[in-house]
Write an enzyme that holds these catalytic residues in place. Structure first.
Site, PDB file in Angstrom:
ATOM      1  N   ASP A 285      -4.324   1.858   0.387  1.00  0.00           N
ATOM      2  CA  ASP A 285      -4.005   0.517  -0.106  1.00  0.00           C
ATOM      3  C   ASP A 285      -3.504  -0.376   1.029  1.00  0.00           C
ATOM      4  OD1 ASP A 285      -3.404  -1.220  -2.521  1.00  0.00           O
ATOM      5  OD2 ASP A 285      -1.414  -1.158  -1.602  1.00  0.00           O
TER       6      ASP A 285
ATOM      7  N   GLU B 276      -8.859   0.014   1.871  1.00  0.00           N
ATOM      8  CA  GLU B 276      -8.806  -1.282   1.218  1.00  0.00           C
ATOM      9  C   GLU B 276      -8.380  -2.288   2.274  1.00  0.00           C
ATOM     10  OE1 GLU B 276      -6.774  -4.217  -1.989  1.00  0.00           O
ATOM     11  OE2 GLU B 276      -5.592  -2.914  -0.717  1.00  0.00           O
TER      12      GLU B 276
END
Ligand code: NOJ
Ligand code: CA
Length: 550
Positions: free
Chosen positions: A207, A249
């Site tokens: 993330d 990401e």
């Protein structure tokens, strides 16, 4: 520890990924919240759908102020979703079906409730404990850094009265950023990785990876020091569990994402953020150009690496990686209702974005499954679920999976008012109209179509591994490209217009071959020296195998 049987080190290139939140999928114990027991019960559904990799949104202990992206303990399961034992049973059952499981590694930040933060704010200045996070006496440091959650945050700094200092956060103010200049932070993250790898997970979605390290006078994004951390995490993964993967990401332009693959020594996969809004633009503009443009701007990646493609996910349809003009166009085209907008994006699901147009949903999925990369399907989009833009933040695209037509959508034994979130309730997208049970019975449903397409895609490794070349077409509304890998050549043609269109495609390089339409296995006329003529219905598309001996 459980493992899958797959020996191919590049397995992720042939995968079809399904993204879901444990809480949203199925409530096994009847308390109104989805859980690992429920997810395990529904693995047969996922196996029949044909997906072979699950990406689970954060399920760790957390105050849930950012739906679990605010982690309070990296090595546990939030009690609402079950126990670690439930997770292990789930993982074993997934592996028994040869379904890989990716979990979240939220590296950039923790919850302010994480014991590291509670310890840091009380620890003496300059101590290793305090230095787990990024502190400053002023909120003017790193002034060149953009704010990501523009709807809620005014600064990337928040004053902490306990510490007597400001702390740095790229997201919500309750999510302090970890300090990756502190080697002990990196060691802790490696330990968390090791914990889940030892249980047998097949990899991690990293993330918010561009924001790990901050430096004065920069945008604090994509810094060489950040890449050094990613390389270190990759080396640790390879030592610990070869064959497991990292999925980045990095919501950035293609040229800035490219370095997250490194020389094959950073991430195996990275989401292709810029292509996503351009697929939607191409559809609305009825022009192939936005897709061709961005794909041409996409640099080559190392042989072991792979793009991850998606249409929608659990966040807003982000418009960060488009120009001002393109953003205005997207908002006009897809989010006229201001309530549909959040931060720099659009909080809608796939079906409502295209006004529930089945042919458009199919066309978009056809592109998702045939452009280069590994496709990621967001839960519920395989049945055309809707959203609710009146809910707060991004909750409107995170509603319970719709299994049956009953009031709680077959998601839970609890009545709708007791669910973690009420199901979408409107006449078009509510559970009575859109649910798995009905679509399983209806042979011409979107669900059956998706199953069929996923099955077809998995039969041809060229989709996951092949090169792409765009072909000249006389009609700008038609997108035509070939995918090639080893001996296989596939021609994909898509009509982005709502009306029927002719297409004259330059296939001179393939003269003598016969296009065989892949869904019906129907041979079309052989390719000769002249442009190849096709007619496509509105939003129609074809996949052809180009064969020497049909
Ligand atoms: C990206 C995640 O996809 C999003 O849901 C989350 O809010 C931010 N990172 C912060 O962790
Ligand atoms: Ca439950």
């Amino acid at each position: 520890m459980t493992t899958r049987t797959t020996a191919d080190p590049c397995w992720y290139k042939d995968a079809v990924i399904y993204e879901t939140h444990v809480k949203a999928f199925f409530d096994g114990n009847g308390d109104g919240i989805g859980d690992f027991a429920g997810l395990t019960e529904k693995l047969d559904y996922l196996e029949t759908l044909g997906v072979n990799c699950l990406w689970l949104l954060p399920f760790f202990p957390s105050p849930l102020r950012d739906d679990g992206y605010d982690i309070a303990d990296y090595c546990g399961v939030h009690p609402s979703y079950g126990t670690l034992h439930d997770f292990q049973l789930f993982l074993e059952e997934a592996h028994r079906r040869d379904i890989a499981v990716l979990v979240e590694l939220v590296v950039n930040h923790t919850s302010d409730q994480h014991p590291w933060f509670q310890r840091a704010r009380r620890a003496p200045r300059g101590s290793p404990e305090r230095d787990f996070y990024v502190w400053s006496d002023t909120d003017q440091k790193y002034a060149g850094t953009r704010i990501i959650f523009t709807d809620t945050e005014r600064s990337n700094w928040t004053w902490d009265p306990v510490a007597g200092a400001f702390y740095w956060h790229r997201f919500f103010s309750h999510q302090p950023d970890l300090n990756f200049d502190n080697p002990r932070v990196v060691e802790e993250i490696e330990a968390a990785m090791g914990f889940w790898l030892d249980l047998g997970v097949d990899g991690f979605r990293l993330d918010a990876i561009p924001y790990l390290v901050e430096r004065d006078g920069t945008s604090c994004e994509n810094l060489p020091e950040t890449h050094a951390v990613v390389r270190r995490l990759r080396a640790s993964l390879d030592r610990h569990a070869p064959g497991c993967v990292l999925l980045a990401e990095a919501n950035q332009w293609p040229e800035d994402v490219r370095p997250y693959f490194g020389e094959g020594d950073e991430c195996h996969m990275a989401f292709h953020f810029p292509v996503m809004p351009r697929i939607f633009m191409a559809l609305r503009m009825e022009s192939a150009e936005p897709i061709i443009d961005i794909m041409k701007r996409t640099p080559a990646i190392p042989p072991s690496c792979q793009w991850a493609l998606f249409l929608r996910n659990h966040d807003e349809l982000t418009l960060e990686m488009v120009s001002e003009e393109e953003r205005a166009y997207m908002n006009l085209a897809y989010a006229r209702d201001p309530q549909a907008r959040v931060n720099v994006g659009i909080r809608r699901r796939l079906a409502p974005l295209v006004e529930n147009g089945l042919r458009r949903i199919e066309l978009l999925n056809g592109l998702l499954f045939s452009l280069p990369g590994t496709p990621v399907v967001y839960y519920g989009d395989e049945i055309g679920m809707g959203d609710d833009v009146r809910r707060s933040d991004r909750d409107g695209v995170r509603t319970p999976m719709q299994w049956t037509g009953d009031a709680s959508a077959g998601f839970s034994r609890q009545p709708p008012e007791n669910l973690y979130s009420p199901p979408v309730s409107d006449p078009v997208y509510g559970a009575a109209a859109v649910n798995v049970e009905a679509q399983l019975r209806d042979r011409s449903s979107l669900l059956h179509w998706m199953r069929n397409m996923i099955r077809l895609r998995k039969q041809f490794r060229v989709f996951g591994r092949g090169s792409i070349e765009f072909l000249p077409v006389t009609n700008a509304k038609i997108l035509a490209f070939v995918r090639r890998w080893e001996g296989d050549t596939i021609l994909c043609v898509a009509n982005l217009s709502r009306h029927a269109q002719p297409a004259a495609i330059d296939l001179a390089a393939f003269a003598g071959l016969t296009p065989v339409e892949m869904l019906g296995y129907t041979p079309f006329p052989a390719i000769g020296g002249l442009p190849y003529m096709l007619a496509l219905g509105g939003y129609g598309f074809y996949w052809f195998e180009l064969r020497r001996d049909p």
